[in-house]
Design an enzyme around this catalytic site. Structure first.
Site, PDB file in Angstrom:
ATOM      1  N   HIS A 239       0.866  -1.181   0.000  1.00 33.29           N
ATOM      2  CA  HIS A 239       0.000   0.000   0.000  1.00 33.29           C
ATOM      3  C   HIS A 239       0.902   1.230   0.000  1.00 33.29           C
ATOM      4  O   HIS A 239       1.384   1.676   1.036  1.00 33.29           O
ATOM      5  CB  HIS A 239      -0.895  -0.012   1.243  1.00 33.29           C
TER       6      HIS A 239
ATOM      7  N   THR B   7      -4.160  -5.681   0.180  1.00 31.30           N
ATOM      8  CA  THR B   7      -3.070  -4.802   0.605  1.00 31.30           C
ATOM      9  C   THR B   7      -3.246  -4.418   2.064  1.00 31.30           C
ATOM     10  O   THR B   7      -4.351  -4.491   2.607  1.00 31.30           O
ATOM     11  CB  THR B   7      -3.020  -3.527  -0.263  1.00 31.30           C
ATOM     12  N   CYS B   8      -2.151  -4.005   2.702  1.00 30.13           N
ATOM     13  CA  CYS B   8      -2.208  -3.518   4.074  1.00 30.13           C
ATOM     14  C   CYS B   8      -2.886  -2.145   4.092  1.00 30.13           C
ATOM     15  O   CYS B   8      -2.728  -1.362   3.156  1.00 30.13           O
ATOM     16  CB  CYS B   8      -0.812  -3.390   4.667  1.00 30.13           C
ATOM     17  N   VAL B   9      -3.593  -1.862   5.161  1.00 34.20           N
ATOM     18  CA  VAL B   9      -4.230  -0.556   5.291  1.00 34.20           C
ATOM     19  C   VAL B   9      -3.226   0.462   5.808  1.00 34.20           C
ATOM     20  O   VAL B   9      -3.193   1.609   5.374  1.00 34.20           O
ATOM     21  CB  VAL B   9      -5.450  -0.636   6.231  1.00 34.20           C
ATOM     22  N   GLU B  10      -2.359   0.042   6.740  1.00 32.97           N
ATOM     23  CA  GLU B  10      -1.327   0.893   7.319  1.00 32.97           C
ATOM     24  C   GLU B  10      -0.042   0.088   7.402  1.00 32.97           C
ATOM     25  O   GLU B  10      -0.065  -1.150   7.365  1.00 32.97           O
ATOM     26  CB  GLU B  10      -1.756   1.369   8.713  1.00 32.97           C
TER      27      GLU B  10
END
Length: 227
Positions: A120, A209-212
């Site tokens: 991300h 995908t990763c958010v953070e």
């Protein structure tokens, strides 16, 4: 004594400045590599063989495009899911890594449920562009895409985005398992945005995908794959 103190402070200031400059350079370098559009010239053409000097490694299994978004990348697949976290499509070390297919999936996308992963990145680079799909209007207006499967003499599939969800990865592990049964019902149950009007297909592709940077939350966008 004052001279020693001044020298110490000056040295400390220079060290801090160097660290800040390195951090800025590192961020710029990662973004530059992740947003490099030169790779688009290597996008395969159905019915046409890849040239002998093709720089993308033979671990490339496909090319994914979501129309009118920043997602237009080669898809890699390694022996495990850590292989392409920090390796670019040319086989070089890169913090931005590559878009890659789950190692448990078949490389021809014939599974009922295939999963792609990507970092991300800021400004919609890599799978940072997936954030927009949590908006229902955006999803419906940016739902078309293509999947070019293979490296040479590729076959072209059509993609249609139909759902998006933000979940805790540990509470929803079934969404990250290619062998999950009745995945359609599970997606409909969990989805934050779901387009009932999209015609179903037997093959589903998830983009994850990763958010953070450090988070248990993941964003997934789901597409149907059509012949």
């Amino acid at each position: 004594m004052n001279i020693l103190y001044e020298k110490f402070m000056l040295t400390s200031f220079i060290l801090v400045l160097l660290i800040v400059l390195y951090g800025l350079y590192d961020s710029w370098y990662v973004f530059k590599n992740a947003s490099d559009t030169d790779i688009l010239k290597y996008k395969p053409v159905p019915g046409k063989e890849a040239p002998q000097d093709y720089p993308i490694t033979d671990e490339m299994v496909a090319w994914i495009t979501l129309t009118d978004t920043g997602i237009d990348y080669p898809v890699m697949q390694g022996e495990d899911n850590s292989r392409f976290l920090n390796i670019n499509p040319y086989g070089e070390y890169s913090l931005s890594g590559s878009i890659f297919l789950d190692s448990r999936n078949t490389s021809d996308f014939s599974d009922n449920y295939s999963i792609l992963y990507g970092h991300h990145m800021e400004y919609g680079v890599m799978f940072g562009a997936l954030d927009e799909y949590l908006d229902e209007t955006y999803l419906k207006n940016h739902s078309e895409g293509t999947l070019l499967i293979g490296r040479e003499n590729v076959s072209e599939k059509r993609l249609k985005v139909f759902a998006a969800v933000k979940v805790n990865v540990f509470d929803n592990y079934e969404l990250f398992d290619p062998d999950t049964e009745d995945i359609k019902s599970l997606i409909k149950e969990k989805a934050s945005v779901y387009d009932e009007a999209v015609q179903p297909s037997d093959n589903i592709l998830a983009l994850s995908t990763c958010v953070e940077p450090v988070s248990e939350k993941r964003l997934l966008v789901f597409c149907y794959i059509y012949e």
